[in-house]
Design an enzyme around this catalytic site. Structure first.
Site, mmCIF file in Angstrom:
data_model
loop_
_atom_site.group_PDB
_atom_site.id
_atom_site.type_symbol
_atom_site.label_atom_id
_atom_site.label_comp_id
_atom_site.label_asym_id
_atom_site.label_seq_id
_atom_site.Cartn_x
_atom_site.Cartn_y
_atom_site.Cartn_z
ATOM 1 N N ILE A 1 0.837 -1.202 0.000
ATOM 2 C CA ILE A 1 0.000 0.000 0.000
ATOM 3 C C ILE A 1 0.873 1.253 0.000
ATOM 4 O O ILE A 1 0.571 2.231 -0.695
ATOM 5 C CB ILE A 1 -0.978 -0.017 1.193
ATOM 6 C CG1 ILE A 1 -1.940 -1.191 1.040
ATOM 7 C CG2 ILE A 1 -1.741 1.297 1.290
ATOM 8 C CD1 ILE A 1 -2.854 -1.420 2.217
ATOM 9 N N ASP A 2 1.955 1.237 0.760
ATOM 10 C CA ASP A 2 2.905 2.349 0.705
ATOM 11 C C ASP A 2 3.397 2.569 -0.721
ATOM 12 O O ASP A 2 3.421 3.698 -1.223
ATOM 13 C CB ASP A 2 4.115 2.063 1.602
ATOM 14 C CG ASP A 2 3.909 2.539 3.032
ATOM 15 O OD1 ASP A 2 2.878 3.170 3.305
ATOM 16 O OD2 ASP A 2 4.783 2.273 3.871
ATOM 17 N N PHE A 3 3.814 1.501 -1.374
ATOM 18 C CA PHE A 3 4.372 1.620 -2.723
ATOM 19 C C PHE A 3 3.303 2.049 -3.732
ATOM 20 O O PHE A 3 3.543 2.899 -4.589
ATOM 21 C CB PHE A 3 4.995 0.293 -3.164
ATOM 22 C CG PHE A 3 6.203 -0.106 -2.354
ATOM 23 C CD1 PHE A 3 6.968 0.845 -1.688
ATOM 24 C CD2 PHE A 3 6.576 -1.430 -2.243
ATOM 25 C CE1 PHE A 3 8.087 0.485 -0.952
ATOM 26 C CE2 PHE A 3 7.695 -1.807 -1.516
ATOM 27 C CZ PHE A 3 8.453 -0.846 -0.864
#
Length: 250
Positions: free
Chosen positions: A169-171
């Site tokens: 999700i960060d990426f």
């Protein structure tokens, strides 16, 4: 050989993972990323994330910040902000991954900066967006994987909830922010008018539920963990044990 984003300058007020990953994608394509680091915190907190390499340099930090320039600047001081405004005048974008309510307080939104550069594009990547009662809340990838249902879909039917081994999700949110930033800059080069771009970890996580969410909303089908990493509706689509290991057939 020139890269496609050469000539684009972006000021990045970001640290740790999601934000720096998005600007990393732009840097790798040739954009000049000037990473603004707070001298009061000794810069990006990820500079201290182990393991380290030569002279104590964090490999984690380098993975997210290659191809970037760095500037130590206190945006909380009048002198620091004056320097920042000079940079805004000769830049295309301002990018941050601060808590949702901080960009407006700090003065790095489009409304605050358009007097210095009407074409500036201001992209904010936060946990829950810049508006609403949750804008002031921090958030990280594992929390989003838990709250938005990812951990309920990962692993076998008898397993405890499991997060993905990679910060997906960060990426993905970093990529969404980079995409939004470039869309805004593309528009500004034609119109001369910049904008705000608002991206959140939660919105990104929800959008990636995609067909699982559509199935549930239209048919009531509740996605469940499947044995052997099986797909919910396709067969064969799973992991099989073989004599010398595992194979995936899809």
């Amino acid at each position: 050989m020139s890269r496609p984003l050469e000539g684009i300058r972006i000021l990045a007020v970001s640290q740790f993972g999601a934000g720096p990953y998005g600007s990393l994608m732009l840097a790798d394509q040739g954009a000049e990323i000037i990473k603004i680091e707070d001298p009061g915190t000794a810069g990006d907190v990820s500079r201290g994330v182990p393991p380290t390499d030569i002279q104590g340099d964090s490999l984690y930090f380098q993975c997210f910040n290659r191809n970037k320039r760095s500037l130590s600047l206190n945006l909380g001081s009048p002198d620091g902000m004056a320097i920042f405004h000079k940079l805004v005048k000769v830049s295309h974008g301002v990018y941050n991954n601060l808590r949702g309510d901080v960009p407006a307080k700090l003065g790095i939104t489009y409304d605050a900066l358009k007097q210095h550069n009407p074409a500036i594009v201001c992209c904010s990547l936060s946990a829950y967006g810049r508006t609403g009662k949750e804008a002031r809340l921090p958030g990280y990838d594992p929390l989003m994987q838990a709250s938005e249902g990812y951990m309920s879909l990962t692993g076998g039917p008898d397993d405890a909830p499991i997060k993905c081994g990679v910060s997906v999700i960060d990426f993905a949110a970093g990529l969404a922010a980079a995409y939004g930033m470039m869309a805004g800059i593309f528009s500004a080069t034609r119109t001369g008018v910049g904008c705000d771009v608002d991206v959140s970890l939660r919105d990104t996580a929800l959008s990636m539920l995609n067909y699982y969410a559509v199935w549930y909303l239209n048919t009531g089908m509740v996605p469940e963990r499947m044995a052997d990493s099986s797909h919910s509706v396709l067969t064969p689509a799973q992991t099989f044990r073989s004599k010398d290991g595992h194979v995936v057939i899809f």
